[in-house]
Write a protein that holds these residues in place. Structure first.
Motif, mmCIF file in Angstrom:
data_model
loop_
_atom_site.group_PDB
_atom_site.id
_atom_site.type_symbol
_atom_site.label_atom_id
_atom_site.label_comp_id
_atom_site.label_asym_id
_atom_site.label_seq_id
_atom_site.Cartn_x
_atom_site.Cartn_y
_atom_site.Cartn_z
ATOM 1 N N TRP A 158 0.794 -1.367 0.020
ATOM 2 C CA TRP A 158 -0.023 -0.040 0.042
ATOM 3 C C TRP A 158 1.026 1.233 0.078
ATOM 4 N N VAL A 159 0.445 2.268 -0.668
ATOM 5 C CA VAL A 159 1.006 3.576 -0.740
ATOM 6 C C VAL A 159 0.175 4.584 -0.315
ATOM 7 N N ASN A 160 0.082 5.175 0.736
ATOM 8 C CA ASN A 160 -0.929 6.177 1.255
ATOM 9 C C ASN A 160 -0.946 7.433 0.487
ATOM 10 N N ALA A 161 -2.159 7.985 0.551
ATOM 11 C CA ALA A 161 -2.472 9.232 -0.110
ATOM 12 C C ALA A 161 -2.126 10.515 0.332
ATOM 13 N N ILE A 162 -2.022 10.434 1.679
ATOM 14 C CA ILE A 162 -1.946 11.541 2.646
ATOM 15 C C ILE A 162 -0.961 11.180 3.719
ATOM 16 N N GLY A 163 0.117 12.187 3.805
ATOM 17 C CA GLY A 163 1.011 11.863 4.904
ATOM 18 C C GLY A 163 2.577 11.688 4.458
ATOM 19 N N ASN A 164 3.206 11.414 5.332
ATOM 20 C CA ASN A 164 4.732 10.887 4.981
ATOM 21 C C ASN A 164 4.620 9.816 3.777
ATOM 22 N N ARG A 165 5.763 9.960 2.722
ATOM 23 C CA ARG A 165 5.441 9.075 1.796
ATOM 24 C C ARG A 165 6.177 7.768 2.161
ATOM 25 N N GLU A 166 5.310 6.576 2.437
ATOM 26 C CA GLU A 166 5.642 5.561 3.021
ATOM 27 C C GLU A 166 5.146 4.368 2.129
ATOM 28 N N PHE A 167 5.660 3.082 2.441
ATOM 29 C CA PHE A 167 5.464 1.921 1.718
ATOM 30 C C PHE A 167 4.980 1.098 2.868
ATOM 31 N N TYR A 168 4.020 0.359 2.520
ATOM 32 C CA TYR A 168 3.511 -0.616 3.649
ATOM 33 C C TYR A 168 3.430 -2.128 3.033
ATOM 34 N N MET A 169 3.794 -2.959 3.665
ATOM 35 C CA MET A 169 3.667 -4.296 3.306
ATOM 36 C C MET A 169 3.518 -5.300 4.398
ATOM 37 N N ASN A 170 2.576 -6.172 4.199
ATOM 38 C CA ASN A 170 2.410 -7.394 5.058
ATOM 39 C C ASN A 170 2.361 -8.736 4.457
ATOM 40 N N CYS A 171 2.615 -9.798 4.795
ATOM 41 C CA CYS A 171 2.655 -10.852 4.134
ATOM 42 C C CYS A 171 2.285 -12.328 5.031
ATOM 43 N N ALA A 172 1.340 -12.918 4.350
ATOM 44 C CA ALA A 172 0.730 -14.274 5.050
ATOM 45 C C ALA A 172 1.364 -15.426 4.284
ATOM 46 N N ASP A 173 1.547 -16.542 5.072
ATOM 47 C CA ASP A 173 2.145 -17.897 4.564
ATOM 48 C C ASP A 173 0.878 -18.686 4.180
ATOM 49 N N VAL A 174 0.437 -19.112 3.014
ATOM 50 C CA VAL A 174 -0.527 -19.656 2.574
ATOM 51 C C VAL A 174 -0.308 -20.910 1.851
ATOM 52 N N ALA A 175 -1.225 -21.844 1.756
ATOM 53 C CA ALA A 175 -1.088 -22.892 0.710
ATOM 54 C C ALA A 175 -2.140 -22.839 -0.303
ATOM 55 N N ILE A 176 -1.805 -23.203 -1.497
ATOM 56 C CA ILE A 176 -2.770 -23.056 -2.664
ATOM 57 C C ILE A 176 -3.022 -24.247 -3.271
ATOM 58 N N SER A 177 -4.190 -24.663 -3.394
ATOM 59 C CA SER A 177 -4.519 -25.753 -4.198
ATOM 60 C C SER A 177 -4.902 -25.481 -5.383
ATOM 61 N N GLY A 178 -4.182 -25.635 -6.627
ATOM 62 C CA GLY A 178 -4.412 -25.327 -8.052
ATOM 63 C C GLY A 178 -4.293 -26.214 -8.925
ATOM 64 N N LYS A 179 -3.409 -25.800 -10.193
ATOM 65 C CA LYS A 179 -2.863 -26.686 -11.151
ATOM 66 C C LYS A 179 -1.471 -27.137 -10.875
ATOM 67 N N ASP A 180 -1.338 -28.334 -10.708
ATOM 68 C CA ASP A 180 0.087 -28.891 -10.252
ATOM 69 C C ASP A 180 0.881 -28.741 -11.517
ATOM 70 N N GLY A 181 1.921 -28.087 -11.043
ATOM 71 C CA GLY A 181 3.142 -27.997 -12.344
ATOM 72 C C GLY A 181 2.809 -26.674 -13.082
ATOM 73 N N GLY A 182 1.614 -26.246 -12.771
ATOM 74 C CA GLY A 182 1.152 -24.940 -13.493
ATOM 75 C C GLY A 182 2.100 -23.742 -13.673
ATOM 76 N N SER A 183 1.606 -22.794 -14.256
ATOM 77 C CA SER A 183 2.384 -21.259 -14.218
ATOM 78 C C SER A 183 1.309 -20.160 -14.353
ATOM 79 N N PHE A 184 1.662 -19.144 -13.756
ATOM 80 C CA PHE A 184 0.667 -17.953 -13.873
ATOM 81 C C PHE A 184 1.523 -16.836 -14.266
ATOM 82 N N THR A 185 0.971 -15.886 -15.143
ATOM 83 C CA THR A 185 1.539 -14.627 -15.672
ATOM 84 C C THR A 185 0.697 -13.438 -15.224
ATOM 85 N N GLY A 186 1.401 -12.350 -14.725
ATOM 86 C CA GLY A 186 0.561 -11.262 -14.394
ATOM 87 C C GLY A 186 1.541 -10.098 -14.201
ATOM 88 N N PRO A 187 1.356 -8.820 -13.584
ATOM 89 C CA PRO A 187 1.932 -7.765 -13.695
ATOM 90 C C PRO A 187 2.766 -7.825 -12.355
#
Length: 343
Positions: A158-187
């Protein structure tokens, strides 16, 4: 009387620590605001400043993700193609909204691919000078073609709209059931206001298109999912400049992203490690041995607007000043001694 003052000072410091914003669910690494988190990794402790940014435009305060040692077990298990609920800590100061991205990494934090964006009005739903959020939960659709991974990082930035110019980041450890051996493309995830080598997104001052061009010009990255039977050292991307990670982002870019607005998009990365494995610690860099720099506590230097909000200024004006907890205790103690409340 001294005991009353000590209690008041402790309460003030606790309030300071609860400023800004953090993700509450899924349970992020080392948050004190969730009762259902996995057990802390050995040697780690809860972060009472979990709401604080990881950097400003002037300096890097913590590594990407805040903490690079993951939980031993996933905080959530998701299915590709489903919609997941993401909630934020109600003890939040939303700084008038701003730009947020939700991303995934399959390679222990070296590559992050965006799967969803809330640009301009994250937490506010529209133009706002308020510090109080009106929307602190989001339904995030997971792309149906996500690869499977039993050690995936789900990140909010997150980049806040007002205030000091800051960068926020949180991370959660998750497991995903999807396509085995697959790939994904995005920004590729945007990293901005995180040290002087990253782009500066200035205060919006009412213009919520500020910084949108940076999001719309992100290169594309591809992630692949696979399960490892061996442990792997947790590694976070270093500060991003004009190196192999491309222009200010986390990961290795491939083809450029056309300059068109993107709302909800996929992800990318490399191998994952099963949660049954015990991660080791890298000897150098953000992945281990070197502890992250301590984050300075932030307090309000003034109250610029009514209703708990912040008025947009003609030029960026810091609304916060930084100092260590010891200095704040000294300031508060001095204040109350001066008023005759402390002897």
């Amino acid at each position: 009387m001294q005991r009353i003052v000590r209690v008041f000072v402790s309460a003030m410091l606790a309030t300071i620590a609860l400023a800004h914003v953090s993700m509450k669910s899924p349970c992020v690494r080392y948050t004190p605001f969730c009762d259902s988190c996995p057990e802390l990794p050995p040697g780690q402790s809860m972060d009472n400043n979990i709401n604080a940014p990881i950097g400003t435009h002037e300096s890097i305060l913590q590594p990407l993700c805040k903490y690079t040692t993951p939980y031993a077990k996933p905080a959530a298990r998701w299915n590709a193609g489903s919609t997941v609920s993401v909630e934020f800590n109600p003890h939040a100061a939303v700084h008038g909204g701003g730009h947020a991205e939700f991303s995934l990494s399959y390679d222990m934090g070296k590559t992050f691919v965006v799967i969803h964006r809330e640009l301009r009005y994250c937490f506010t739903g529209g133009p706002s000078s308020s510090n109080t959020g009106t929307q602190l939960s989001y339904a995030i659709p997971l792309p149906a073609d996500l690869p499977s991974g039993d050690r995936v990082i789900f990140a909010w930035t997150w980049v806040n709209a007002i205030g000091n110019r800051e960068f926020y980041m949180n991370c959660a450890d998750v497991a995903i059931s999807g396509k085995d051996g697959g790939s994904f493309t995005g920004p590729q995830m945007l990293v901005a206001n995180y040290g002087p080598d990253t782009p500066l997104i200035p205060e919006f001052n009412g213009n919520y298109e500020t910084g949108i061009d940076l999001y719309n010009s992100r290169p594309m990255v591809t992630v692949t999912g696979s399960s490892y039977t061996n442990a792997s050292a947790p590694v976070a991307a270093p500060p991003q400049g004009a190196g192999s990670g491309g222009a200010y982002g986390a990961g290795s870019p491939s083809t450029p992203l056309p300059p068109t607005p993107v709302a909800t998009i996929p992800l990318s990365s490399a191998p994952s490690v099963p949660y049954s494995a015990t991660p080791t610690t890298a000897a150098t860099g953000y992945g281990g041995g070197i502890p992250p720099p301590a984050y300075p506590t932030h307090v309000l230097s003034s109250v610029p607007a009514t209703g708990g909000g912040y008025m947009a200024s003609a030029a960026p004006v810091p609304h916060y000043v930084s100092a260590g907890p010891a200095r704040y205790r000294a300031r508060i103690a001095a204040k109350y001694k001066a008023t005759g409340c402390m002897h």
